[in-house]
Motif scaffolding. Structure first.
Motif, PDB file in Angstrom:
ATOM      1  N   TYR A  47      -6.126 -10.615 -11.187  1.00 16.45           N
ATOM      2  CA  TYR A  47      -4.674 -10.489 -10.362  1.00 16.45           C
ATOM      3  C   TYR A  47      -4.569  -9.436  -9.179  1.00 16.45           C
ATOM      4  N   SER A  48      -4.122 -10.193  -8.486  1.00 19.92           N
ATOM      5  CA  SER A  48      -3.920  -9.465  -6.888  1.00 19.92           C
ATOM      6  C   SER A  48      -2.170  -9.524  -6.605  1.00 19.92           C
ATOM      7  N   PHE A  49      -1.881  -8.434  -5.801  1.00 25.83           N
ATOM      8  CA  PHE A  49      -0.481  -8.653  -5.285  1.00 25.83           C
ATOM      9  C   PHE A  49      -0.372  -7.519  -4.020  1.00 25.83           C
ATOM     10  N   LYS A  50       0.501  -8.022  -3.085  1.00 23.02           N
ATOM     11  CA  LYS A  50       0.745  -7.361  -2.145  1.00 23.02           C
ATOM     12  C   LYS A  50       1.600  -6.410  -2.238  1.00 23.02           C
ATOM     13  N   THR A  51       2.252  -5.589  -1.402  1.00 24.63           N
ATOM     14  CA  THR A  51       3.499  -4.847  -1.790  1.00 24.63           C
ATOM     15  C   THR A  51       3.025  -3.322  -0.677  1.00 24.63           C
ATOM     16  N   ASP A  52       4.507  -2.941  -1.137  1.00 23.42           N
ATOM     17  CA  ASP A  52       4.447  -2.312   0.104  1.00 23.42           C
ATOM     18  C   ASP A  52       4.410  -0.394  -0.421  1.00 23.42           C
ATOM     19  N   LEU A  53       3.480  -0.128  -0.846  1.00 25.17           N
ATOM     20  CA  LEU A  53       3.310   1.336  -0.682  1.00 25.17           C
ATOM     21  C   LEU A  53       3.740   2.393   1.108  1.00 25.17           C
ATOM     22  N   SER A  54       4.950   1.948   0.259  1.00 26.48           N
ATOM     23  CA  SER A  54       5.452   3.322   1.616  1.00 26.48           C
ATOM     24  C   SER A  54       4.469   4.163   1.829  1.00 26.48           C
ATOM     25  N   MET A  55       4.811   5.402   0.623  1.00 21.42           N
ATOM     26  CA  MET A  55       4.433   6.155   1.708  1.00 21.42           C
ATOM     27  C   MET A  55       3.217   6.693   0.510  1.00 21.42           C
ATOM     28  N   GLN A  56       2.324   8.046   0.866  1.00 20.00           N
ATOM     29  CA  GLN A  56       0.983   8.187  -0.098  1.00 20.00           C
ATOM     30  C   GLN A  56       1.856   9.044  -1.177  1.00 20.00           C
ATOM     31  N   GLY A  57       0.664   9.347  -2.284  1.00 19.90           N
ATOM     32  CA  GLY A  57       0.616   9.257  -3.342  1.00 19.90           C
ATOM     33  C   GLY A  57       0.472   8.422  -4.381  1.00 19.90           C
ATOM     34  N   ARG A  58       0.917   9.005  -6.072  1.00 22.08           N
ATOM     35  CA  ARG A  58       0.772   8.100  -7.045  1.00 22.08           C
ATOM     36  C   ARG A  58       1.932   6.544  -7.458  1.00 22.08           C
TER      37      ARG A  58
END
Length: 131
Positions: A94-105
């Protein structure tokens, strides 16, 4: 072999099989990241695999009922991003597009209904956003 003993053994085996199925539940399934590291950005794709623990088989017919992705609390506090479902060609993924705006966890919280299970399967998966 005595017929009564044979029928008693068959009945016992059937009862044990039914009891085993009756105790199956949400804990019999697990969500795992397909890739634990994802490139940061507005069009980041995070993917999880849902499997049945006992058989190791992918669960292809789950209905995702809830998702949320947040920057991990120990990294930044609450910082949620929207998620959009994207198709996957791999069974049980199951896949999702998202905005990972910053590096990290980042922590993906996900809930799914699996056909034949009365309980909702819940998972928390950590992804690391990289450059």
């Amino acid at each position: 072999m005595n017929r009564k003993l044979l029928f008693a053994c068959i009945a016992f085996a059937g009862a044990v099989n039914l009891a085993g199925n009756a105790f199956a539940g949400a804990n019999d399934y697990v969500f795992e990241p397909v890739k634990a590291e994802v490139k940061k950005g507005e069009d980041a794709i995070v993917s999880v695999r849902l499997t049945h623990k006992a058989t190791g088989k992918p669960v292809t017919d789950a209905v995702i009922v809830q998702t949320r992705i947040d920057m991990s609390p120990d990294a930044m506090g609450e910082m949620a991003s929207p998620l959009t479902v994207v198709p996957s060609n791999e069974p049980g993924v199951y896949s999702f597009k998202t905005d990972l705006s910053m590096q990290g966890r980042w922590l993906l919280s996900i809930a799914a209904k699996v056909q034949g299970e009365p309980e909702t399967v819940v998972g928390k998966i950590t992804f690391r956003a990289t450059r």
